[in-house]
Design an enzyme around this catalytic site. Sequence first.
Site, PDB file in Angstrom:
ATOM      1  N   ILE A  35       0.815  -1.205   0.000  1.00  0.00           N
ATOM      2  CA  ILE A  35       0.000   0.000   0.000  1.00  0.00           C
ATOM      3  C   ILE A  35       0.848   1.254   0.000  1.00  0.00           C
ATOM      4  O   ILE A  35       0.453   2.287  -0.569  1.00  0.00           O
ATOM      5  CB  ILE A  35      -0.998  -0.009   1.195  1.00  0.00           C
ATOM      6  CG1 ILE A  35      -2.005   1.138   1.067  1.00  0.00           C
ATOM      7  CG2 ILE A  35      -0.262   0.050   2.523  1.00  0.00           C
ATOM      8  CD1 ILE A  35      -2.831   1.115  -0.194  1.00  0.00           C
TER       9      ILE A  35
ATOM     10  N   GLY B  42      -5.713  -6.991   0.838  1.00  0.00           N
ATOM     11  CA  GLY B  42      -6.221  -6.032   1.811  1.00  0.00           C
ATOM     12  C   GLY B  42      -5.366  -4.786   1.790  1.00  0.00           C
ATOM     13  O   GLY B  42      -4.821  -4.411   0.753  1.00  0.00           O
ATOM     14  N   GLU B  43      -5.270  -4.124   2.925  1.00  0.00           N
ATOM     15  CA  GLU B  43      -4.469  -2.904   3.095  1.00  0.00           C
ATOM     16  C   GLU B  43      -5.036  -1.707   2.331  1.00  0.00           C
ATOM     17  O   GLU B  43      -4.462  -0.634   2.356  1.00  0.00           O
ATOM     18  CB  GLU B  43      -3.020  -3.101   2.633  1.00  0.00           C
ATOM     19  CG  GLU B  43      -2.271  -4.226   3.295  1.00  0.00           C
ATOM     20  CD  GLU B  43      -0.842  -4.383   2.757  1.00  0.00           C
ATOM     21  OE1 GLU B  43      -0.422  -3.561   1.894  1.00  0.00           O
ATOM     22  OE2 GLU B  43      -0.150  -5.314   3.198  1.00  0.00           O
ATOM     23  N   GLY B  44      -6.125  -1.885   1.591  1.00  0.00           N
ATOM     24  CA  GLY B  44      -6.595  -0.841   0.695  1.00  0.00           C
ATOM     25  C   GLY B  44      -5.926  -0.901  -0.656  1.00  0.00           C
ATOM     26  O   GLY B  44      -6.093   0.008  -1.475  1.00  0.00           O
ATOM     27  N   SER B  45      -5.187  -1.986  -0.926  1.00  0.00           N
ATOM     28  CA  SER B  45      -4.337  -2.037  -2.116  1.00  0.00           C
ATOM     29  C   SER B  45      -5.124  -2.028  -3.426  1.00  0.00           C
ATOM     30  O   SER B  45      -4.753  -1.319  -4.373  1.00  0.00           O
ATOM     31  CB  SER B  45      -3.423  -3.264  -2.061  1.00  0.00           C
ATOM     32  OG  SER B  45      -4.167  -4.457  -1.869  1.00  0.00           O
TER      33      SER B  45
END
Length: 338
Positions: free
Chosen positions: A105, A305-308
């Site tokens: 991210i 995840g992570e907003g990636s």
Amino acid sequence: MTVPFTSLDSFRHLLATCPAPDSAAQGLALARNGQLTKPPGALGRLEDLAIWLAGWQGREKPQASAPQVVIFAANHGIAARGVSAFPPQVTAQMVANFRHGGAAINQLSRTFGASLGVHALDLDQPTADFTQGPAMTEAEVVSALATGWNAVDPEADLLVTGEMGIGNTTSAAAIAAALLGGNAQDWVGRGTGVDDHGLARKAETVRAGLVAHADALHDPLEVLRRLGGREIAAMTGAIARARMERVAVVLDGFICCAAALVLQRLHEGALDHCIAGHVSAEAGHGRLLAALGKDPLLALGLRLGEGSGAALALGVVQGAIACHSGMATFAEAGVSGA
């Protein structure tokens, strides 16, 4: 800052006041789109994206020069049930990695010019095991909602919310099953890469949680409190704050969308300011997006995840804006129109 809610009920009432997009700005953007040097509809969804964003930004020519990514991290009591391929201490280790710029991210945020903030929520205090009782007290979930609310920059052009929390795909599956129905196995996926035994443990954990809290599954905020996690509640709070500030949101994966689902089930149209950045490889994400009525921009098999995935989709949104706001009209370019 002081948040405008102190309880779940006051948060519920706040959502009833959420603003609508600027229809006049949308009309101007629509008219401009019809005058740009291209055949009508030639840019497909990019045209729709730009017009949609114009309404939320209140300007004929939207922009995306100041996107914001916020990551929330927390630990889950259900992790002790063996629902993840990684131990709970990885949450804190990844928070350190985010803060030192070493995660995916960080690279994606830098690539698309987004600011990045990381918020760790009581990592030394996991939520309770939701098969045995509510994951959080009301005070705990309100505090998490407030963390998300305060993390949003009202001056941001776009918002991406990401997460980190060992066990949180199980929590997200429980929320989805509670609010959308279906069997536990319909919603659980391999998350961080669990084997078949781990997948079975996830399904059993979700089933046990649904049974334990059957009396509260009609109330989305109680579902969040009983089956969610602090980082999931923080994303719910951030997405709600973005709506109040008319900041458009690019939704990330399964866990982020479970957080958004709470808002959708609380108030019709609560996610009108959101688009789906991508559909992930997590088993239930496509079904969840369908329930949200969101067509993803990307489908790349991501499950990080992570907003990636949402951060990567910022590039698509920025491309849409560049074309809409930067292209010449037929009159400006001296090109004959249709």
